[in-house]
Design a protein around this motif. Structure first.
Motif, short mmCIF file in Angstrom:
data_model
loop_
_atom_site.label_atom_id
_atom_site.label_comp_id
_atom_site.label_asym_id
_atom_site.label_seq_id
_atom_site.Cartn_x
_atom_site.Cartn_y
_atom_site.Cartn_z
N TRP A 351 -51.39 14.85 26.67
CA TRP A 351 -51.64 13.66 25.85
C TRP A 351 -50.44 13.33 24.98
N ILE A 354 -47.65 11.74 27.22
CA ILE A 354 -48.02 10.39 27.68
C ILE A 354 -47.90 9.39 26.52
N SER A 355 -48.29 9.82 25.33
CA SER A 355 -48.23 8.94 24.17
C SER A 355 -46.79 8.59 23.81
N TYR A 358 -45.76 5.95 26.43
CA TYR A 358 -46.44 4.66 26.31
C TYR A 358 -45.96 3.88 25.09
N LEU A 407 -47.92 9.90 36.71
CA LEU A 407 -46.90 10.46 35.82
C LEU A 407 -45.57 10.65 36.53
N ILE A 439 -47.01 5.11 33.42
CA ILE A 439 -47.49 5.83 32.23
C ILE A 439 -48.79 5.24 31.73
N ALA A 442 -51.59 6.53 33.86
CA ALA A 442 -51.92 7.90 33.47
C ALA A 442 -52.73 7.93 32.18
N PHE A 443 -52.40 7.03 31.24
CA PHE A 443 -53.12 6.98 29.96
C PHE A 443 -54.59 6.61 30.20
N SER A 470 -52.06 13.53 20.84
CA SER A 470 -51.21 12.47 21.39
C SER A 470 -50.53 11.70 20.27
N THR A 499 -42.19 13.12 30.97
CA THR A 499 -43.29 12.59 31.78
C THR A 499 -43.42 13.34 33.10
N SER A 502 -45.09 16.67 32.39
CA SER A 502 -46.54 16.57 32.20
C SER A 502 -47.25 16.38 33.54
N THR A 506 -50.31 18.77 34.95
CA THR A 506 -51.61 18.20 35.33
C THR A 506 -52.19 18.88 36.57
#
Length: 557
Positions: A351, A354-355, A358, A407, A439, A442-443, A470, A499, A502, A506
């Motif tokens: 998280w 990804i944050s 984004y 991702l 991204i 993925a979010f 996040s 990214t 991550s 995952t």
């Protein structure tokens, strides 16, 4: 105790009740799309240069030559933070000397902007930067305002999960909607940067709290097939719709106070929803409030035109629940067993990264070539196909591989930007938008995925804690953007590398596709590669495992 989805199967998946909940909860998300990212325009930094007092006795030639040139982007442009020493210019002007021919400008002494700045009004008429001079030595205050908003989001993520699990999804949803709207309104009348930033932090607390509460409320009320639709084409696309409205508002309203007021007023439209949106029956059952849950289910059946069974929730279910509810659940239960601890740690890392990607890409739109309003609109529009693709992936493919693919796409594209020749600027913008696409997908997936991994008793807490993590990434994201002042490609290299990392992580999460939502901690799926070891669990966990040994032997696929 019987599974909730089994108990309420007679309601159907897409009746009038489900449609009403779907659209009203999605609509409550629209203000979140433009409130947080409004800082892109409210803190926009226009072109600026040192001001020269109108009373200064300078000739027209010396007035035009009062600002030294500096290299920026390979071109010589007027300095933003320095000017030639005014006293020396006045003396030279009085002597009748001409700049350039009689006096070498490079030899003159320079000084900072002692009399303020002149700001271009081509893009912005008024921002917090122009009002409180957040430039040059004070340019750190702009990104700090953004970071403080995300600090509020961080605190809200932490608090809202526990409050929502204790007081109910609906109560927290509307309390925090009121908080967001109220403090945003007060923020319009800010008299200083400090006041603005503190209020912005409180707005952030309210924003994420109502977002998470609405998300979990819809997840628990809607059936499994509609749940995925709600989390992607519902919540996320309505968020993107709010985001698309932001550059449209900002284009026509270029004063930051009036813009903020225009973005705040739509929050009042959520007030009537209190009498329409129900509490989560699943949460009520987990609290032992069976009668209230049954009343809501019967009302839903009536709205759908379906005759409900005489007995929906059996007394034996209540007895089973009462025997289980001697336990109270806190944030510590997210690390109680080895399995839930591993899922929590992995969720925190994923998280957070990804944050960063984004919000880093969203906040970077003013730094892209071209019109800032068009770039922001494109950044919002690209989210719509991203959410549609994520919905299709969630509907037809395993969660783990879908999110990892998104991702990998977003990360690899960002790494390629540095290879684009400087004269092909549209290609750079295209790659940035493609990275935002991956991204964003993925979010959307990670919200659904996380909600499915955690059990009902701590689901809102789990999603809230993951969202809280996040926000550590979102707090850092403004500074990822400002690293571009040193190297234009450095933000993309860092965000792209993280990214991709991550995406690899995952692949180790358990797969929840096609599996009923767990209601208790002992029903959770195991992390891939994590073997069940009775000795590693505490006494409370061991008791649950002895009662449900088959759950812990299930294969993780």
């Amino acid at each position: 105790m019987r599974d909730y989805d089994e108990v309420t199967a007679f309601l159907g998946e897409w009746g009038r009740f489900q449609r009403l909940v779907f659209f009203l909860l999605s609509a409550s998300i629209i203000p979140n799309g433009f409130n947080g990212l409004s800082i892109v325009f409210m803190a926009g930094t226009p072109e600026h240069r040192c001001a020269v007092p109108s009373g200064a006795n300078l000739s027209e030639e010396w007035l035009n030559a009062s600002i030294p040139l500096e290299l920026r982007g390979g071109q010589a442009v007027p300095s933003r933070c320095r000017r030639y020493r005014l006293a020396a210019l006045v003396n030279l002007s009085a002597l009748g000397l001409r700049p350039g021919s009689d006096v070498e400008l490079e030899s003159l002494e320079q000084e900072p902007c002692r009399d303020g700045w002149e700001y271009s009004r081509d893009v912005y008429h008024s921002t917090i930067v122009t009002e409180w001079n957040l430039v040059c030595d004070n340019d750190w205050k702009g990104p700090l305002s953004t970071s403080l908003f995300f600090v509020g989001v961080l605190l809200g993520s932490f608090i809202s999960g526990q409050l929502s699990d204790k007081f109910g999804r609906k109560n927290v949803l509307f309390a925090t909607l009121a908080m967001q709207t109220g403090f945003s309104f007060i923020q319009v009348f800010s008299t200083s940067w400090e006041m603005f930033s503190v209020l912005f932090m409180l707005v952030g607390m309210g924003q994420i709290s109502n977002y998470v509460a609405a998300f979990v409320l819809g997840t628990e009320i809607l059936g499994q097939s509609i749940r995925v639709l709600f989390c992607t084409l519902g919540v996320c696309i309505f968020y993107a719709f709010g985001y698309m409205l932001l550059p449209l508002f900002a284009y026509f309203i270029r004063d930051w106070r009036m813009l903020l007021l225009a973005l705040t007023l739509p929050g009042l439209l959520c007030i009537p929803l209190w009498w329409v949106i129900p509490e989560s029956p699943r949460w009520l059952i987990s609290q032992g409030r069976f009668q209230e849950a049954e009343d809501i289910i019967r009302k839903a059946a009536k709205m759908n035109g379906i005759t409900a069974p005489d007995v929906i929730l059996h007394p034996s279910d209540l007895q089973d629940l009462n025997s289980q509810k001697q336990q109270t659940y806190t944030i510590l239960d997210l690390v109680r067993t080895r399995n839930i601890l591993t899922i929590t740690i992995m969720s925190v890392i994923i998280w957070m990264i990804i944050s960063v990607g984004y919000f880093g890409l969203s906040l970077d739109t003013p730094n892209l070539h071209g019109d800032v309003y068009v770039n922001c609109f494109l950044s919002a529009v690209i989210e719509v196909p991203a959410y549609i693709i994520s919905w299709l992936l969630l509907r037809n493919l395993p969660r783990r591989y879908s999110m990892a693919a998104a991702l990998f796409l977003g990360g690899c594209v960002l790494l390629f930007i540095q290879l684009v020749p400087s004269h092909i600027r549209p290609l750079s913008i295209l790659l940035v938008m493609l990275g935002k696409f991956g991204i964003t997908s993925a979010f959307a997936i990670v919200y659904v995925y996380t909600a499915e991994l955690y059990p009902t008793v701590v689901r809102n807490m789990g999603v809230g804690a993951s969202s809280m993590a996040s926000r550590l990434g979102s707090i850092l994201s403004p500074y990822f953007v400002y690293l571009g002042a040193y190297d234009r490609f450095l933000p993309y290299i860092l965000m792209g590398s993280l990214t991709v990392l991550s995406g690899i992580l995952t692949l180790f999460l358990p797969e929840s596709y096609g599996v009923p939502l767990p209601d208790t901690i002992d029903q959770m799926l195991l992390v891939k590669g994590l073997e069940y070891r009775p000795a590693s669990r505490n006494k409370r966990g061991s008791k649950e495992e002895e009662e449900n040994p088959e759950i812990f032997k299930s294969t993780v696929f």
